[in-house]
Scaffold this motif. Structure first.
Motif, PDB file in Angstrom:
ATOM      1  N   ASP A   9       0.822  -1.218   0.000  1.00 25.21           N
ATOM      2  CA  ASP A   9       0.000   0.000   0.000  1.00 25.21           C
ATOM      3  C   ASP A   9       0.855   1.266   0.000  1.00 25.21           C
ATOM      4  N   GLY A  10       2.190   1.110  -0.015  1.00 29.93           N
ATOM      5  CA  GLY A  10       3.093   2.260  -0.035  1.00 29.93           C
ATOM      6  C   GLY A  10       3.650   2.645   1.323  1.00 29.93           C
ATOM      7  N   THR A  11       3.147   2.051   2.395  1.00 33.05           N
ATOM      8  CA  THR A  11       3.634   2.344   3.739  1.00 33.05           C
ATOM      9  C   THR A  11       5.007   1.720   3.945  1.00 33.05           C
ATOM     10  N   VAL A  12       5.883   2.447   4.656  1.00 33.37           N
ATOM     11  CA  VAL A  12       7.194   1.923   5.027  1.00 33.37           C
ATOM     12  C   VAL A  12       7.307   1.972   6.549  1.00 33.37           C
ATOM     13  N   HIS A  69      -4.981  -2.300   6.608  1.00 31.46           N
ATOM     14  CA  HIS A  69      -4.476  -1.477   5.501  1.00 31.46           C
ATOM     15  C   HIS A  69      -4.569  -2.300   4.225  1.00 31.46           C
ATOM     16  N   LEU A  70      -5.360  -1.798   3.282  1.00 36.05           N
ATOM     17  CA  LEU A  70      -5.633  -2.529   2.055  1.00 36.05           C
ATOM     18  C   LEU A  70      -4.579  -2.231   0.989  1.00 36.05           C
ATOM     19  N   THR A  71      -4.418  -3.154   0.061  1.00 33.89           N
ATOM     20  CA  THR A  71      -3.382  -3.006  -0.967  1.00 33.89           C
ATOM     21  C   THR A  71      -3.592  -1.772  -1.846  1.00 33.89           C
ATOM     22  N   GLN A  72      -4.849  -1.309  -1.992  1.00 33.04           N
ATOM     23  CA  GLN A  72      -5.087  -0.138  -2.831  1.00 33.04           C
ATOM     24  C   GLN A  72      -4.888   1.175  -2.070  1.00 33.04           C
ATOM     25  N   GLY A  73      -4.452   1.092  -0.787  1.00 37.70           N
ATOM     26  CA  GLY A  73      -4.111   2.303  -0.046  1.00 37.70           C
ATOM     27  C   GLY A  73      -5.137   2.768   0.971  1.00 37.70           C
ATOM     28  N   ALA A 123      -6.032 -11.498  -0.036  1.00 43.03           N
ATOM     29  CA  ALA A 123      -5.221 -10.950  -1.130  1.00 43.03           C
ATOM     30  C   ALA A 123      -5.295  -9.429  -1.180  1.00 43.03           C
ATOM     31  N   GLY A 124      -6.333  -8.847  -0.565  1.00 37.34           N
ATOM     32  CA  GLY A 124      -6.479  -7.395  -0.546  1.00 37.34           C
ATOM     33  C   GLY A 124      -5.854  -6.738   0.667  1.00 37.34           C
ATOM     34  N   VAL A 125      -5.292  -7.549   1.591  1.00 46.21           N
ATOM     35  CA  VAL A 125      -4.697  -7.022   2.820  1.00 46.21           C
ATOM     36  C   VAL A 125      -3.204  -6.794   2.619  1.00 46.21           C
TER      37      VAL A 125
END
Length: 201
Positions: free
Chosen positions: A62-65, A143-147, A187-189
């Motif tokens: 999702d872009g989180t680091v 937190h979902l993969t699409q943000g 798969a969306g997580v």
């Protein structure tokens, strides 16, 4: 030409060729071994090197680091302890990890052959861990993969999805606090943050 020197030169040449051939075979054997190493095995090696906590950054899909230490590795998931929020824990399916940043020495150490573990953690799935959260009635941020992020309590966990009762972060899951429900495929997580203060045994 002296024959003894001639034979010494031949022996040196043969020894050099054997060394070169052995080096090529060793390199090929190492490449073959590395081709069989999984991400899960490398994370397990990092988990066993407890001193790396705080030096690993995990980049999620999702872009989180997050800078975190690895506290556990299961069949298809990893548990992390974020450096910045010691009171919370993070659970992520391996598919939710986009990249892992770490110092070069740790990167090399994680690729070493590990002793075959064969323990119980090898069989504990992401769904099994989520079913424990259901039992605990733990508040989570999914937190979902699409943000996007959903907050609430996991009501049920199936083989490939979870049911989430939506409510405000930190609130206890009561019917009057629930604002909706979502079925979320694993798969969306990307990752799940568990607030330790929200856990009710």
């Amino acid at each position: 030409m002296r024959w003894d020197r001639f034979f010494d030169d031949l022996e040196d040449q043969l020894a050099s060729e054997w060394e070169a051939e052995r080096a090529v075979l060793d390199t090929e054997a190492e490449r073959l071994r590395l081709s069989r190493v999984s991400l899960r095995e490398r994370l397990q090696m990092l988990a066993h090197q407890g001193e790396t906590a705080g030096s690993i950054s995990v980049e999620f899909t999702d872009g989180t680091v997050l800078t975190a230490g690895i506290t556990g590795v299961g069949c298809d998931w990893v548990a992390l302890q974020p450096v910045e929020r010691r009171s919370s824990a993070v659970l992520a399916p391996l598919g939710g990890i986009g990249a892992v940043g770490l110092p070069h020495a740790e990167l090399l150490r994680s690729a070493r052959p590990a002793a075959a573990a064969g323990g119980l953690s090898d069989r504990i799935t992401f769904g099994f861990v989520l079913r424990d959260l259901v039992r605990r009635r733990a508040g989570v941020s999914v937190h979902l993969t699409q943000g996007r992020m959903l907050t609430g309590t996991v009501d049920r966990a199936g083989v490939d999805h979870l049911d989430l009762a939506l409510h405000e972060p930190g609130a206890v899951r009561r019917s009057d606090a629930v604002t909706g429900f979502r079925i979320v495929p694993f798969a969306g997580v990307s990752w799940i943050r568990l607030d330790g203060a929200s856990v009710h045994g």
